[in-house]
Design a protein around this motif. Structure first.
Motif, short mmCIF file in Angstrom:
data_model
loop_
_atom_site.label_atom_id
_atom_site.label_comp_id
_atom_site.label_asym_id
_atom_site.label_seq_id
_atom_site.Cartn_x
_atom_site.Cartn_y
_atom_site.Cartn_z
N TYR A 63 -25.46 -34.59 86.08
CA TYR A 63 -26.38 -33.53 86.51
C TYR A 63 -25.68 -32.17 86.40
O TYR A 63 -24.45 -32.09 86.32
CB TYR A 63 -26.85 -33.76 87.95
N LYS B 43 -31.87 -32.02 81.09
CA LYS B 43 -31.72 -32.64 82.41
C LYS B 43 -32.12 -34.12 82.36
O LYS B 43 -31.51 -34.95 83.03
CB LYS B 43 -32.55 -31.89 83.45
N LEU C 162 -29.21 -35.97 80.77
CA LEU C 162 -28.11 -36.05 81.74
C LEU C 162 -28.41 -37.09 82.81
O LEU C 162 -27.56 -37.91 83.17
CB LEU C 162 -27.86 -34.68 82.38
N LYS C 163 -29.64 -37.04 83.34
CA LYS C 163 -30.03 -37.94 84.43
C LYS C 163 -29.95 -39.40 84.01
O LYS C 163 -29.57 -40.27 84.79
CB LYS C 163 -31.44 -37.59 84.89
#
Length: 705
Positions: free
Chosen positions: A61, A52, A55-56
């Motif tokens: 997301y 995460k 991705l962030k």
């Protein structure tokens, strides 16, 4: 392995970079992120907190998650998800706000002092470009040079030389570019997701007289399910009771409904039209035609074509090259040609923006996903973009005969009658006791004549020749030439026998103890559409169509002439077909199409294997493309779509690179500005996206409307 739906992927390059970073995590070596489908596959042992975080950092997301091991439960995988719409709406609102502030600053120029104007321009820049700026700075520190890095350097440079107005316009236009790029890919993905929503979620199961609503994944072979009018059939099965017409368009692409009654097979995902049906499940959902289709279509999105792989590799070297060119444009004129530093710096920043490879990277994936979706709507399953690209390149198409160009069902092609009174009635009386395919063909002809059948007193099978029967006390023979060995055949009858054999027909003779009563000449019935399909393929540029069959060369010659193939080979064993396909492959790009288990080796050895969907499981598993219809009618359209996809990809690449070359040439007279640079990049991106999405439009339906 777990699967996650990822939103917020700004480009294929970003997806590749995220995948590489996740692969660097502990247990992450098998991670795979597809930009085309927006799906992330990774091991359950990988730290999700780290995933995460990665991705962030790129503005992406996890929208929803599902476990790959539960792939039988397709109904849960394709529920509509609004998160992408919310993200796009938020981005659109930011751009509108930024645009309003920018317009206000332009209108108030000359009214407000310089510092207030700079503050407005800076505010508009931050609102529309802060996400790009943050990503770009992170990449710059990591020495990762991509689109965001180029834009960040350009923004910093423009602000540094006091070009506030143009820096703001660059930020707004780049944000708009990203938004439209996202809309385009989302449109292609949404079209694919709509296709995947044909799977019903629940079924009405009949158990001990009770109706139970159960998930389709729980259905077992032998279960009885009730399908009301308008409902979807949950899995492949056989009608146990009831009568109705069924729409099989989701499976076969055929729009006309098919009548079903007791004993008729039905496909999961097809829609019951008007009557009530009770269906006995023949396959668990995960083994059904629909589940296979959904799985194949999903997998197809995630394969990269040679063109895509080349573009991605090219973009990897292209971005640093652009940075080098920009540096040369900034430094060389002032140092060696008495150019102005500020002007050269401005031109160099413009070159950086021109260098954004957005349009180039997008030139292929949207077209590929659109092409796979379009063919799947027509009941043609392409197992990957690489096979769609290959289909558009084939110049030789090899066909199996039986079940492909022909129906695989014997029918009476010619009849020679010498005793009108007894021929049909005796043949019908003898063949009515047999379930042999040739007997069925003869019985169909006898019934068409409407004759009354006598009762057979005695019937005996003659090994290798036919049947002997006694009717009304008199002996009769039915079979091949060996069965009438007791007769002296007249020359005229023998001549007719020889002629029918020359025509490639299988002979069934009927005789008593003195005379031949007549002959049936039986052939495998040629499909009505075969000749038109072959002609259409030739028009589409398939130079060489070849028929490969194990049948007698005379039969092969007759069928080849009837359907219009350019060449044929008869009397082939499965290994002979493989050798012929390999031989043809040395002369061009070959696709092989067949439906039987004996075709599987040839399908595997061809550069492209195409299977008939109602053929054997082995042929379908081996093939790269599956026609879910029981005919070839949709094949020319699939070839046409594939060729169109290839043309559009080439066209997109030319446009993407062409506009950049033109913009770069403007640096020579010093005409390139930041806003021209961003407009050329954005224009190319929007253009290739819109052109790629035209593949989803059915030109035939447009003409009808």
């Amino acid at each position: 392995m777990n699967e996650y739906r990822i939103k917020g992927l700004s480009c294929a390059g970003c997806a590749q970079r995220i995948e590489d970073e996740i692969k660097g995590l502990q247990h992450g070596q098998d991670a795979k992120l597809s930009y085309n489908s927006g799906k992330l596959t990774l091991s359950s042992d990988v730290s999700m907190a780290e995933v995460k975080r990665i991705l962030k950092s790129d503005g992406a997301y996890i929208a929803n998650a599902h476990d790959h091991d539960h792939s039988g439960e397709h109904g849960d995988h394709h529920g509509h998800d609004h998160s992408h719409a919310e993200g796009n709406s938020r981005m659109l609102m930011l751009l509108i706000g930024s645009g309003v502030i920018y317009a206000a600053a332009l209108l108030l120029e000359g009214v407000l002092d310089q510092q207030a104007l700079i503050l407005l321009f800076l505010l508009a820049t931050v609102i529309s470009g802060y996400t790009t700026f943050i990503r770009g700075l992170k990449n710059l520190f990591k020495l990762v040079f991509n689109i965001d890095t180029l834009m960040t350097i350009a923004l910093i440079g423009a602000i540094a030389i006091g070009e506030w107005k143009e820096a703001t316009l660059v930020a707004i236009l780049f944000g708009l570019n990203e938004l439209l790029e996202g809309y385009g890919m989302e449109k292609a993905r949404r079209s694919m997701e709509t296709l995947l929503q044909v799977a019903p979620k629940e079924a009405i199961k009949l158990e001990q007289g009770q109706e139970l609503i159960v998930p389709i994944a729980s259905l077992q072979v032998g279960d009885l399910v009730k399908i009301k009018p308008g409902e979807k059939i949950p899995s492949d099965g056989v009608v146990s009771d009831g009568r109705s017409s069924v729409n099989e368009a989701a499976i076969t692409g055929e729009s006309l409904p098919v009548e079903k009654e007791s004993g008729e097979p039905v496909y999961g995902g097809s829609i019951n039209n008007e009557g009530m049906l009770i269906v006995r499940i023949e396959k668990a959902y995960k083994d059904s035609s629909l589940a296979k289709i959904l799985h194949l279509v999903q997998e197809a999105q995630e394969t990269k074509t040679p063109t895509e792989l080349f573009i991605n590799k090219f973009a990897k070297y292209y971005t640093p090259l652009i940075m080098l060119i920009a540096a040369i444009v900034m430094v060389v004129p002032p140092l060696f040609f008495q150019g102005e530093w500020m002007g050269s710096l401005y031109q160099g920043l413009s070159v950086l923006i021109v260098g954004c490879p957005c349009a180039l990277i997008l030139s292929s994936p949207i077209a590929i996903v659109s092409g796979i979706t379009r063919t799947a709507r027509n009941g043609i399953l392409v197992k990957g973009g690489v096979f769609l690209e290959q289909l558009g390149k084939i110049d030789t198409l090899a066909f199996d005969k039986t079940g492909t160009l022909t129906k695989g069902e014997p029918h009476v092609a010619q009849i020679e009658v010498y005793d009108e009174k007894r021929f049909f009635s005796i043949a019908g009386a003898i063949e009515s006791t047999s379930s042999h395919p040739l007997a069925k063909a003869i019985m169909k002809e006898v019934k068409r004549k409407g004759v009354t059948l006598p009762v057979t007193d005695e019937i005996k099978t003659l090994s290798g020749s036919g049947i002997q029967a006694r009717i009304d006390g008199q002996p009769y023979w039915l079979g091949n030439e060996k069965s009438i060995g007791h007769l002296s055949i007249p020359d005229s009858v023998q001549a007719r026998i020889n002629q029918m054999k020359e025509d490639g027909l299988t002979l069934v003779l009927v005789a008593d103890d003195q005379y031949v009563l007549g002959l049936f000449g039986i052939a495998d019935e040629i499909r009505e559409e075969s000749r038109a399909v072959i002609a259409s393929l030739h028009q589409l540029g398939i130079k060489h169509t070849v028929m490969l069959t194990g049948d007698h060369p005379k039969t092969a010659e007759k069928v080849a002439a009837a359907v219009g193939v350019s060449d044929y080979y008869g009397g082939l064993l499965p290994e002979d077909k493989v050798n012929r396909v390999k031989e043809l492959s040395t002369q061009g790009t070959v696709a092989m199409i067949g439906d039987g288990i004996n075709d599987a080796p040839a399908l595997a050895s061809a550069q492209l294997g195409i299977a008939m969907g109602k053929g054997t499981d082995s042929a379908i598993e081996t093939a790269d493309i599956v026609l879910m219809q029981d005919h070839l009618g949709k094949l020319p359209e699939a070839v046409s779509v594939a060729k169109r996809v290839n043309r559009i990809i080439k066209f997109n690449i030319i446009v993407a690179l062409g506009l950049k070359v033109i913009a770069l040439l403007l640096t020579i007279p010093g005409w390139l500005t930041l806003w021209i640079a961003i407009l050329s990049d954005m224009g190319a991106t929007i253009f290739v996206t819109l052109v790629s999405l035209t593949i989803l439009i059915d030109s035939k339906s447009l003409r009808k409307n």
